[in-house]
Motif scaffolding. Sequence first.
Motif, PDB file in Angstrom:
ATOM      1  N   THR A   1      60.512  37.553  69.933  1.00 35.18           N
ATOM      2  CA  THR A   1      60.927  36.854  68.713  1.00 35.18           C
ATOM      3  C   THR A   1      59.952  35.651  68.580  1.00 35.18           C
ATOM      4  N   LEU A   2      60.010  35.086  67.323  1.00 35.64           N
ATOM      5  CA  LEU A   2      59.077  33.934  67.101  1.00 35.64           C
ATOM      6  C   LEU A   2      59.619  32.738  67.752  1.00 35.64           C
ATOM      7  N   ALA A   3      60.786  32.530  68.066  1.00 31.63           N
ATOM      8  CA  ALA A   3      61.553  31.367  68.903  1.00 31.63           C
ATOM      9  C   ALA A   3      61.086  31.496  70.375  1.00 31.63           C
ATOM     10  N   ALA A   4      61.042  32.678  70.958  1.00 29.12           N
ATOM     11  CA  ALA A   4      60.725  32.591  72.289  1.00 29.12           C
ATOM     12  C   ALA A   4      59.186  32.354  72.471  1.00 29.12           C
ATOM     13  N   LEU A   5      58.486  32.859  71.552  1.00 26.53           N
ATOM     14  CA  LEU A   5      57.102  32.834  71.416  1.00 26.53           C
ATOM     15  C   LEU A   5      56.743  31.163  71.256  1.00 26.53           C
ATOM     16  N   ALA A   6      57.202  30.612  70.272  1.00 27.72           N
ATOM     17  CA  ALA A   6      57.176  29.116  70.140  1.00 27.72           C
ATOM     18  C   ALA A   6      57.280  28.545  71.434  1.00 27.72           C
ATOM     19  N   GLY A   7      58.354  28.687  72.020  1.00 27.19           N
ATOM     20  CA  GLY A   7      58.756  27.932  73.209  1.00 27.19           C
ATOM     21  C   GLY A   7      57.590  28.172  74.293  1.00 27.19           C
ATOM     22  N   ARG A   8      57.349  29.500  74.551  1.00 25.83           N
ATOM     23  CA  ARG A   8      56.082  29.686  75.296  1.00 25.83           C
ATOM     24  C   ARG A   8      54.903  28.898  74.921  1.00 25.83           C
ATOM     25  N   LEU A   9      54.588  28.782  73.740  1.00 25.47           N
ATOM     26  CA  LEU A   9      53.114  28.218  73.372  1.00 25.47           C
ATOM     27  C   LEU A   9      53.457  26.497  73.404  1.00 25.47           C
ATOM     28  N   GLY A  10      54.726  26.054  73.406  1.00 22.98           N
ATOM     29  CA  GLY A  10      55.152  24.701  73.531  1.00 22.98           C
ATOM     30  C   GLY A  10      54.976  24.029  72.067  1.00 22.98           C
ATOM     31  N   VAL A  11      55.292  24.806  71.129  1.00 26.31           N
ATOM     32  CA  VAL A  11      55.174  24.271  69.982  1.00 26.31           C
ATOM     33  C   VAL A  11      56.643  24.502  69.074  1.00 26.31           C
ATOM     34  N   ALA A  12      56.731  23.829  68.182  1.00 22.79           N
ATOM     35  CA  ALA A  12      58.164  24.262  67.236  1.00 22.79           C
ATOM     36  C   ALA A  12      58.112  25.299  66.643  1.00 22.79           C
TER      37      ALA A  12
ATOM     38  N   ASP B   1      55.092  42.272  76.656  1.00 22.58           N
ATOM     39  CA  ASP B   1      54.883  43.152  77.806  1.00 22.58           C
ATOM     40  C   ASP B   1      55.918  42.615  78.858  1.00 22.58           C
ATOM     41  N   GLU B   2      56.121  41.334  78.831  1.00 15.23           N
ATOM     42  CA  GLU B   2      57.240  40.811  79.886  1.00 15.23           C
ATOM     43  C   GLU B   2      58.693  41.057  79.455  1.00 15.23           C
ATOM     44  N   VAL B   3      58.905  40.907  78.132  1.00 13.90           N
ATOM     45  CA  VAL B   3      60.351  40.907  77.711  1.00 13.90           C
ATOM     46  C   VAL B   3      60.833  42.118  76.993  1.00 13.90           C
ATOM     47  N   GLY B   4      59.701  43.014  76.739  1.00 16.81           N
ATOM     48  CA  GLY B   4      60.047  44.213  75.938  1.00 16.81           C
ATOM     49  C   GLY B   4      59.590  43.757  74.331  1.00 16.81           C
ATOM     50  N   TYR B   5      59.106  44.824  73.783  1.00 18.89           N
ATOM     51  CA  TYR B   5      58.567  44.558  72.281  1.00 18.89           C
ATOM     52  C   TYR B   5      59.800  44.269  71.306  1.00 18.89           C
ATOM     53  N   ASP B   6      60.762  44.947  71.716  1.00 18.03           N
ATOM     54  CA  ASP B   6      61.977  44.570  70.810  1.00 18.03           C
ATOM     55  C   ASP B   6      62.911  43.483  71.019  1.00 18.03           C
ATOM     56  N   ARG B   7      62.360  42.742  72.114  1.00 15.71           N
ATOM     57  CA  ARG B   7      62.863  41.541  72.367  1.00 15.71           C
ATOM     58  C   ARG B   7      62.159  40.259  72.009  1.00 15.71           C
TER      59      ARG B   7
END
Length: 84
Positions: free
Chosen positions: A28-39, A20-26
């Motif tokens: 990524t698993l990398a961005a999600l991992a960073g947001r969750l604080g995991v590798a 919702d914040e960055v757009g569905y097409d943007r």
Amino acid sequence: MPRAGLTPATVVREAAVLADEVGYDRLTLAALAGRLGVALPSLYKHVRGVDALHQKLAVLAAAELADVLTTAAAGRAGADALRA
């Protein structure tokens, strides 16, 4: 071992917020991992990959839509329920 408190459901919910914040097409698993604080590899304990994540997001969206429609139509009948 998965991080305490991190479940497939929490991963998907946080992915929905991020999309919702960055757009569905943007999303990524990398961005999600960073947001969750995991590798990044840690996410694979909860989702099989980006395609699986997209599928789980679609299921979540359908469930949320069904909840909204059910609430809107509750106690109504016929055309009135359709308009709601």
